[in-house]
Design a protein around this motif. Structure first.
Motif, PDB file in Angstrom:
ATOM      1  N   GLU A 109       9.498  16.817  38.314  1.00  0.00           N
ATOM      2  CA  GLU A 109       9.948  16.228  36.894  1.00  0.00           C
ATOM      3  C   GLU A 109       9.168  16.952  35.896  1.00  0.00           C
ATOM      4  OE1 GLU A 109      11.694  11.939  37.979  1.00  0.00           O
ATOM      5  OE2 GLU A 109       9.573  12.214  37.344  1.00  0.00           O
ATOM      6  N   LYS A 110       7.817  17.076  36.017  1.00  0.00           N
ATOM      7  CA  LYS A 110       7.050  17.576  34.866  1.00  0.00           C
ATOM      8  C   LYS A 110       7.264  19.085  34.962  1.00  0.00           C
ATOM      9  CE  LYS A 110       2.267  17.871  33.429  1.00  0.00           C
ATOM     10  NZ  LYS A 110       0.374  17.767  33.850  1.00  0.00           N
ATOM     11  N   THR A 111       7.282  19.864  35.921  1.00  0.00           N
ATOM     12  CA  THR A 111       7.423  21.302  35.778  1.00  0.00           C
ATOM     13  C   THR A 111       8.787  21.563  35.273  1.00  0.00           C
ATOM     14  OG1 THR A 111       5.920  21.489  37.909  1.00  0.00           O
ATOM     15  CG2 THR A 111       7.557  23.530  37.241  1.00  0.00           C
ATOM     16  N   LEU A 112       9.864  20.983  35.549  1.00  0.00           N
ATOM     17  CA  LEU A 112      11.084  21.363  35.064  1.00  0.00           C
ATOM     18  C   LEU A 112      11.434  20.894  33.639  1.00  0.00           C
ATOM     19  CD1 LEU A 112      14.116  22.018  35.705  1.00  0.00           C
ATOM     20  CD2 LEU A 112      14.895  19.684  36.324  1.00  0.00           C
ATOM     21  N   ALA A 113      10.827  19.783  33.232  1.00  0.00           N
ATOM     22  CA  ALA A 113      10.787  19.317  31.701  1.00  0.00           C
ATOM     23  C   ALA A 113      10.260  20.553  30.951  1.00  0.00           C
ATOM     24  CB  ALA A 113      10.000  18.142  31.554  1.00  0.00           C
ATOM     25  N   GLN A 114       9.090  21.147  31.541  1.00  0.00           N
ATOM     26  CA  GLN A 114       8.397  22.229  30.821  1.00  0.00           C
ATOM     27  C   GLN A 114       9.238  23.306  30.817  1.00  0.00           C
ATOM     28  OE1 GLN A 114       4.889  22.749  33.157  1.00  0.00           O
ATOM     29  NE2 GLN A 114       3.638  21.307  32.163  1.00  0.00           N
ATOM     30  N   LYS A 115      10.236  23.657  31.730  1.00  0.00           N
ATOM     31  CA  LYS A 115      10.995  24.853  31.936  1.00  0.00           C
ATOM     32  C   LYS A 115      11.886  24.758  31.246  1.00  0.00           C
ATOM     33  CE  LYS A 115       9.706  26.857  36.384  1.00  0.00           C
ATOM     34  NZ  LYS A 115       9.454  28.618  35.973  1.00  0.00           N
ATOM     35  N   THR A 116      12.441  23.534  30.733  1.00  0.00           N
ATOM     36  CA  THR A 116      13.855  23.434  30.114  1.00  0.00           C
ATOM     37  C   THR A 116      13.383  22.968  28.611  1.00  0.00           C
ATOM     38  OG1 THR A 116      14.038  21.281  30.786  1.00  0.00           O
ATOM     39  CG2 THR A 116      15.100  22.835  32.135  1.00  0.00           C
ATOM     40  N   LYS A 117      12.284  22.619  28.508  1.00  0.00           N
ATOM     41  CA  LYS A 117      11.850  22.170  27.179  1.00  0.00           C
ATOM     42  C   LYS A 117      12.576  20.772  26.818  1.00  0.00           C
ATOM     43  CE  LYS A 117      10.685  26.683  25.339  1.00  0.00           C
ATOM     44  NZ  LYS A 117      10.883  27.588  24.394  1.00  0.00           N
ATOM     45  N   SER A 118      12.653  19.974  27.867  1.00  0.00           N
ATOM     46  CA  SER A 118      13.546  18.603  27.753  1.00  0.00           C
ATOM     47  C   SER A 118      12.501  17.554  27.825  1.00  0.00           C
ATOM     48  CB  SER A 118      14.250  18.411  28.809  1.00  0.00           C
ATOM     49  OG  SER A 118      14.981  16.931  28.939  1.00  0.00           O
ATOM     50  N   LYS A 119      12.138  16.712  26.883  1.00  0.00           N
ATOM     51  CA  LYS A 119      11.207  15.783  26.745  1.00  0.00           C
ATOM     52  C   LYS A 119      11.269  14.779  28.110  1.00  0.00           C
ATOM     53  CE  LYS A 119      10.980  15.435  21.895  1.00  0.00           C
ATOM     54  NZ  LYS A 119      11.040  14.856  20.538  1.00  0.00           N
ATOM     55  N   PHE A 120      12.221  14.473  28.570  1.00  0.00           N
ATOM     56  CA  PHE A 120      12.417  13.578  29.597  1.00  0.00           C
ATOM     57  C   PHE A 120      12.972  14.267  30.922  1.00  0.00           C
ATOM     58  CE2 PHE A 120      11.374  11.244  25.752  1.00  0.00           C
ATOM     59  CZ  PHE A 120      10.194  10.497  26.059  1.00  0.00           C
ATOM     60  N   VAL A 121      12.661  14.041  31.991  1.00  0.00           N
ATOM     61  CA  VAL A 121      13.407  14.467  33.332  1.00  0.00           C
ATOM     62  C   VAL A 121      13.174  13.302  34.404  1.00  0.00           C
ATOM     63  CG1 VAL A 121      13.612  16.053  35.242  1.00  0.00           C
ATOM     64  CG2 VAL A 121      13.196  17.101  32.976  1.00  0.00           C
ATOM     65  N   VAL A 122      14.431  12.736  34.848  1.00  0.00           N
ATOM     66  CA  VAL A 122      14.489  11.633  35.819  1.00  0.00           C
ATOM     67  C   VAL A 122      15.078  12.201  37.192  1.00  0.00           C
ATOM     68  CG1 VAL A 122      15.269   9.236  36.348  1.00  0.00           C
ATOM     69  CG2 VAL A 122      14.730   9.868  34.100  1.00  0.00           C
ATOM     70  N   ALA A 123      14.333  12.283  38.257  1.00  0.00           N
ATOM     71  CA  ALA A 123      15.020  13.044  39.244  1.00  0.00           C
ATOM     72  C   ALA A 123      15.587  12.062  40.090  1.00  0.00           C
ATOM     73  CB  ALA A 123      13.783  13.499  40.269  1.00  0.00           C
ATOM     74  N   MET A 124      16.597  12.534  40.717  1.00  0.00           N
ATOM     75  CA  MET A 124      17.819  11.639  41.658  1.00  0.00           C
ATOM     76  C   MET A 124      18.017  12.330  42.707  1.00  0.00           C
ATOM     77  SD  MET A 124      19.717   9.408  38.700  1.00  0.00           S
ATOM     78  CE  MET A 124      18.999   9.483  37.030  1.00  0.00           C
ATOM     79  N   ASN A 125      18.786  11.793  43.739  1.00  0.00           N
ATOM     80  CA  ASN A 125      19.266  12.207  44.990  1.00  0.00           C
ATOM     81  C   ASN A 125      20.351  13.151  45.049  1.00  0.00           C
ATOM     82  OD1 ASN A 125      21.126  10.259  44.724  1.00  0.00           O
ATOM     83  ND2 ASN A 125      20.541   8.956  46.265  1.00  0.00           N
ATOM     84  N   SER A 126      20.999  13.102  43.778  1.00  0.00           N
ATOM     85  CA  SER A 126      22.218  14.089  43.598  1.00  0.00           C
ATOM     86  C   SER A 126      22.812  14.008  42.222  1.00  0.00           C
ATOM     87  CB  SER A 126      23.509  13.394  44.514  1.00  0.00           C
ATOM     88  OG  SER A 126      24.101  12.528  43.713  1.00  0.00           O
ATOM     89  N   GLY A 127      23.305  15.138  41.956  1.00  0.00           N
ATOM     90  CA  GLY A 127      23.675  15.449  40.580  1.00  0.00           C
ATOM     91  C   GLY A 127      24.798  14.444  40.111  1.00  0.00           C
ATOM     92  N   THR A 128      25.774  14.012  41.287  1.00  0.00           N
ATOM     93  CA  THR A 128      26.540  12.912  40.946  1.00  0.00           C
ATOM     94  C   THR A 128      25.981  11.513  40.662  1.00  0.00           C
ATOM     95  OG1 THR A 128      28.101  13.947  42.680  1.00  0.00           O
ATOM     96  CG2 THR A 128      28.479  11.778  42.110  1.00  0.00           C
ATOM     97  N   SER A 129      24.801  11.137  41.252  1.00  0.00           N
ATOM     98  CA  SER A 129      24.139   9.865  41.037  1.00  0.00           C
ATOM     99  C   SER A 129      23.483  10.197  39.453  1.00  0.00           C
ATOM    100  CB  SER A 129      22.868   9.973  41.883  1.00  0.00           C
ATOM    101  OG  SER A 129      23.307   9.540  43.202  1.00  0.00           O
ATOM    102  N   ALA A 130      23.037  11.324  39.084  1.00  0.00           N
ATOM    103  CA  ALA A 130      22.524  11.663  37.870  1.00  0.00           C
ATOM    104  C   ALA A 130      23.566  11.256  36.644  1.00  0.00           C
ATOM    105  CB  ALA A 130      22.019  12.756  37.648  1.00  0.00           C
ATOM    106  N   LEU A 131      24.851  11.867  37.010  1.00  0.00           N
ATOM    107  CA  LEU A 131      25.837  11.840  36.052  1.00  0.00           C
ATOM    108  C   LEU A 131      26.264  10.471  35.988  1.00  0.00           C
ATOM    109  CD1 LEU A 131      27.826  13.445  34.464  1.00  0.00           C
ATOM    110  CD2 LEU A 131      29.468  13.837  36.206  1.00  0.00           C
ATOM    111  N   HIS A 132      26.344   9.507  37.142  1.00  0.00           N
ATOM    112  CA  HIS A 132      26.819   8.050  37.171  1.00  0.00           C
ATOM    113  C   HIS A 132      25.903   7.413  36.240  1.00  0.00           C
ATOM    114  CE1 HIS A 132      27.231   4.103  39.376  1.00  0.00           C
ATOM    115  NE2 HIS A 132      27.803   4.254  38.250  1.00  0.00           N
ATOM    116  N   ILE A 133      24.519   7.516  36.340  1.00  0.00           N
ATOM    117  CA  ILE A 133      23.537   7.082  35.539  1.00  0.00           C
ATOM    118  C   ILE A 133      23.682   7.399  34.110  1.00  0.00           C
ATOM    119  CG2 ILE A 133      21.016   6.799  35.007  1.00  0.00           C
ATOM    120  CD1 ILE A 133      22.026   5.336  37.323  1.00  0.00           C
ATOM    121  N   ALA A 134      23.876   8.599  33.804  1.00  0.00           N
ATOM    122  CA  ALA A 134      23.923   9.241  32.255  1.00  0.00           C
ATOM    123  C   ALA A 134      25.183   8.532  31.587  1.00  0.00           C
ATOM    124  CB  ALA A 134      24.437  10.752  32.326  1.00  0.00           C
ATOM    125  N   LEU A 135      26.258   8.194  32.538  1.00  0.00           N
ATOM    126  CA  LEU A 135      27.515   7.441  31.826  1.00  0.00           C
ATOM    127  C   LEU A 135      26.897   5.990  31.524  1.00  0.00           C
ATOM    128  CD1 LEU A 135      30.155   8.857  33.880  1.00  0.00           C
ATOM    129  CD2 LEU A 135      30.243   8.919  31.667  1.00  0.00           C
TER     130      LEU A 135
END
Length: 382
Positions: free
Chosen positions: A54-80
């Protein structure tokens, strides 16, 4: 038929029995990190590799917060969910997308509305979106409602098709004008940039996928990205079964989801992430060769990036002159074990979504039966 095209594709890859559409490459610290993870005993949803990733991806994308999940679908569900989407709402998206985009909307109980794509980016069209909202929506108390259904249009999901950038700045402005939450489905766009900014970081929430066919993979995995601390904390809480922190007791204050990324998958992903820049440049080199070869081809045109973007070219894409040409090309390729593929079936045509509201989908219908995705794996040196 298509002998020249297929021989060219074969020439791009090392001699092999078959040429997959997109296969993973493990050429870095994968084995070392997996061994370290196994030795630690923490292979499930608790472990240091999840935090490091999470920390490394946040640095690479310059996103303040990254929350890791088990799939992109799960992440999209939570985003909604964290954007307040509920069962009585509607969510705008594009019909040209993998089914997970619409499924995540359905998980919330909301209804998708399918809007046309842009003919250049093959992602959601700003022109079509604004036209639909002007005709169909009204604003009340800074909320957007559908004139025909009277339901609130709560969010809009733009999917960056094949790693190319949607016209994200224009789409963001339209959503702001109509008081709609914008969410980026950047499942295919890890490592892609628009105006030197990572796709997935333009909206209030964005997501990536790390499925086995993506540019980097943990076997599975996804993330939610956001600069909104409150939203990110809520996403982390919901994706970890809504468990209240305690040394030993199990207390939960909401209906949560068991979506947290496992440490063993994060170990693999961290090693892959270290190679992301190298992989992107490798794939861009492949795209350059495809583009040059198909420049004057009478049957196919190459789908290129815009001048303001740097695409990861997750899947190099052609538009055939017609559906028959596309089908014949794919069938001949498969006979020679070159695994091209067509685009997904339009989401508006799937039986569970066929009654959803949509616009004319002029460009969607024009292109969806003519798209060909080419073999796009990272190529290894001899």
């Amino acid at each position: 038929m298509f002998k020249t095209e297929l021989n060219f594709i074969k020439s791009l890859f090392a001699p092999q029995e078959q040429i997959p559409l997109h296969e993973p490459r493990f050429i870095g610290n994968e084995q070392n990190y997996l061994n370290e993870c196994l030795k630690s005993g923490f292979v499930s949803s608790v472990g240091e590799f999840v935090n490091k990733f999470e920390k490394t991806l946040a640095q690479k994308t310059k996103s303040k917060f990254v929350v890791a999940m088990n799939s992109g679908t799960s992440a999209l569900h939570i985003a909604l969910l964290v954007n307040g989407v509920k069962a009585n709402h509607e969510v705008i998206t594009q019909s040209l997308s993998f089914v997970a985009t619409a499924n995540a909307i359905a998980y919330t109980g909301a209804k998708p509305i399918f809007i046309d794509i842009d003919e250049k980016s093959l992602s959601l069209s700003p022109k079509a979106l604004r036209a639909f909202l002007k005709k169909t929506a009204f604003i009340k108390d800074k909320k957007c409602f559908n004139k025909s259904t009277k339901k609130r249009i709560k969010a809009c999901i733009v999917m960056h098709s094949f790693g190319l950038s949607a016209k994200i700045i224009e789409l963001k402005q339209i959503c702001e004008d109509f008081h709609i939450a914008l969410i980026e489905d950047a499942a295919e766009a890890v490592g892609s940039l628009y105006k030197n900014k990572a796709l997935g970081t333009f909206a209030k929430a964005g997501i990536y996928s790390f499925n086995g066919n993506k540019i980097i993979t943990g076997g599975c995995g996804g993330v939610l990205l956001s600069d909104d601390e409150k939203l990110a904390l809520k996403a982390r809480h919901l994706s970890t079964t809504a468990k209240i922190a305690h040394a030993y007791e199990y207390k939960h204050d909401k209906v949560g989801y068991n979506y947290r990324l496992c440490n063993i998958n994060a170990a693999l992903l961290l090693a892959q992430l270290e190679k992301l820049g190298e992989f992107v440049e490798n794939k861009r080199s492949l795209a350059k060769q495809y583009k040059a070869f198909f420049k004057d081809n009478k049957n196919f045109s190459f789908v290129d990036e815009s001048k303001d973007e740097k695409s990861n070219f997750w899947l190099n894409t052609l538009i055939a002159k017609d559906e028959n040409t596309r089908t014949a090309f794919i069938e001949q390729a498969h006979k020679e074990k070159i695994y091209l593929r067509p685009a997904w079936q339009g989401l508006h045509s799937l039986k569970m979504y066929k009654n959803c509201q949509r616009d004319e989908l002029k460009n969607t219908l024009k292109f969806i039966s003519r798209i060909v995705n080419l073999p796009s794996s990272v190529r290894l040196k001899d």
